[in-house]
Scaffold this motif. Sequence first.
Motif, PDB file in Angstrom:
ATOM      1  N   ILE A 284     -12.407 -37.768   8.714  1.00  0.00           N
ATOM      2  CA  ILE A 284     -11.130 -38.353   8.454  1.00  0.00           C
ATOM      3  C   ILE A 284     -10.365 -38.436   9.837  1.00  0.00           C
ATOM      4  N   ASP A 285      -9.849 -39.647   9.964  1.00  0.00           N
ATOM      5  CA  ASP A 285      -9.109 -39.862  11.412  1.00  0.00           C
ATOM      6  C   ASP A 285      -7.602 -40.240  10.650  1.00  0.00           C
ATOM      7  N   GLY A 300     -14.333 -26.248  -4.027  1.00  0.00           N
ATOM      8  CA  GLY A 300     -14.463 -25.047  -3.371  1.00  0.00           C
ATOM      9  C   GLY A 300     -15.004 -24.919  -2.002  1.00  0.00           C
ATOM     10  N   GLY A 301     -16.065 -24.719  -1.831  1.00  0.00           N
ATOM     11  CA  GLY A 301     -16.832 -24.591  -0.579  1.00  0.00           C
ATOM     12  C   GLY A 301     -17.087 -25.942   0.163  1.00  0.00           C
ATOM     13  N   MET A 302     -16.939 -26.983  -0.790  1.00  0.00           N
ATOM     14  CA  MET A 302     -17.062 -28.067  -0.306  1.00  0.00           C
ATOM     15  C   MET A 302     -16.144 -29.468  -0.945  1.00  0.00           C
ATOM     16  N   SER A 303     -15.535 -30.359  -0.318  1.00  0.00           N
ATOM     17  CA  SER A 303     -14.908 -31.433  -0.855  1.00  0.00           C
ATOM     18  C   SER A 303     -15.376 -32.769  -0.473  1.00  0.00           C
ATOM     19  N   TYR A 304     -15.538 -33.752  -1.428  1.00  0.00           N
ATOM     20  CA  TYR A 304     -16.097 -35.085  -1.427  1.00  0.00           C
ATOM     21  C   TYR A 304     -14.980 -35.853  -1.507  1.00  0.00           C
ATOM     22  N   LEU A 305     -14.515 -36.637  -0.478  1.00  0.00           N
ATOM     23  CA  LEU A 305     -13.499 -37.521  -0.611  1.00  0.00           C
ATOM     24  C   LEU A 305     -13.905 -39.056  -0.707  1.00  0.00           C
ATOM     25  N   ALA A 318     -17.827 -35.939   3.246  1.00  0.00           N
ATOM     26  CA  ALA A 318     -18.062 -34.607   2.764  1.00  0.00           C
ATOM     27  C   ALA A 318     -17.422 -33.841   4.057  1.00  0.00           C
ATOM     28  N   GLU A 319     -16.564 -33.067   3.444  1.00  0.00           N
ATOM     29  CA  GLU A 319     -15.806 -32.009   4.274  1.00  0.00           C
ATOM     30  C   GLU A 319     -16.012 -30.591   3.672  1.00  0.00           C
ATOM     31  N   ILE A 320     -16.103 -29.673   4.659  1.00  0.00           N
ATOM     32  CA  ILE A 320     -16.366 -28.094   4.233  1.00  0.00           C
ATOM     33  C   ILE A 320     -14.936 -27.710   4.162  1.00  0.00           C
ATOM     34  N   GLY A 321     -14.910 -26.947   2.898  1.00  0.00           N
ATOM     35  CA  GLY A 321     -13.655 -26.251   2.416  1.00  0.00           C
ATOM     36  C   GLY A 321     -12.891 -27.251   1.650  1.00  0.00           C
ATOM     37  N   ILE A 322     -11.643 -26.821   1.310  1.00  0.00           N
ATOM     38  CA  ILE A 322     -10.585 -27.400   0.620  1.00  0.00           C
ATOM     39  C   ILE A 322     -10.004 -28.390   1.398  1.00  0.00           C
ATOM     40  N   GLN A 324      -7.602 -31.171   2.914  1.00  0.00           N
ATOM     41  CA  GLN A 324      -6.259 -31.182   3.186  1.00  0.00           C
ATOM     42  C   GLN A 324      -5.476 -32.365   3.154  1.00  0.00           C
ATOM     43  N   PHE A 325      -6.029 -33.549   2.688  1.00  0.00           N
ATOM     44  CA  PHE A 325      -5.695 -34.767   2.359  1.00  0.00           C
ATOM     45  C   PHE A 325      -5.238 -35.003   1.086  1.00  0.00           C
TER      46      PHE A 325
END
Length: 352
Positions: A284-285, A300-305, A318-322, A324-325
């Motif tokens: 994400i930019d 949890g370990g992965m988030s899909y936006l 796909a972002e690792i972790g929780i 923040q957006f």
Amino acid sequence: MTGVVLKNVVKKFGDVEVVHGVSLAIEDGEFCVFVGPSGCGKSTLMRMVAGLEVTTSGSIHIGSLDVTKLDPAERGVAMVFQTYALYPHMTVEENMGFGLRMNGVPKDVIRKKVAEASRILKLDAYMDRKPKALSGGQRQRVAIGRTIVRGPDVFLFDEPLSNLDAELRVEMRVEIARLHKEIGATMIYVTHDQVEAMTLADKIVVLRDGNIEQVGKPLELYEDPDNRFVAGFIGSPSMNFLGARVQDNEVFVTSLAASLSPSVALPARGTEIEVGIRPEHLSIDPDGNQFRIDFIECLGGMSYLHLTSDNGERVVVAEIGICQFQEQAAVGLAFDLGDVRLFERKSGKRLR
């Protein structure tokens, strides 16, 4: 050697051709997965190898033997089906040894073969139980054990995990992978689930409409797809595709309102193409505003936006972790040009 070779195999039902001249070589001891959407011909192709469907034309060899016109019992194959097909009145031990008893195999040989299959599949504690006292995963292991005791040259699995819940599917994937490593037999496995294909296969055969789209090792297909279909089918979540067109020696991506300068041979100016980027290669930019975050899957370990562009194109990041957006936030996308794959829109062919 007990590899499997298909040469220009065709299957017709009446005037309708459903498998179109398929040629394929599966090496001795290889775990080969047929994968593709429903109706692509993968189960029909396996049933032709098993002898359950008549081959219209072409030939099938198992080892050095041409089995094209042989009965199933003469082919040296054993098949595990989607349904367990266990005899409810028989114990696990009796179910596993039933086929051998019908063929007049001596009792001491049957006991030895069943005991070995039970050890491999970790069924020793369940040998006196009947199917109704077993879980779905245990029943499928019994069905697999029934094939092991026959000592086939080739194992055929036709969507064997489809009736299991998610947790049991994972467990049985591990069991089947371990089984292959232990006995080292040639195995052909049919599934529509590309996760099963990626985790189990030595070789994946991607099928569509009765044709082979691409053959290769799992990571080869994932990282180097030949066409848009393979790129979109292999991988979960699937590859993102953004509309673009060729401008001189650059590619203008509509939703990004930006140009890329890829190091591939581009078609003529104005040609419509698609830019493919996998979710894990996107980030994400926060300074951009071409996309809106519609929904966030936080695992949890992965988030899909899940994002939507101003022109309606959908993208998954796909972002690792929780994450923040926040949902509904306006954002942009960032990525490395080396992770981009380009495809002709009309033909779906990869640009290289």
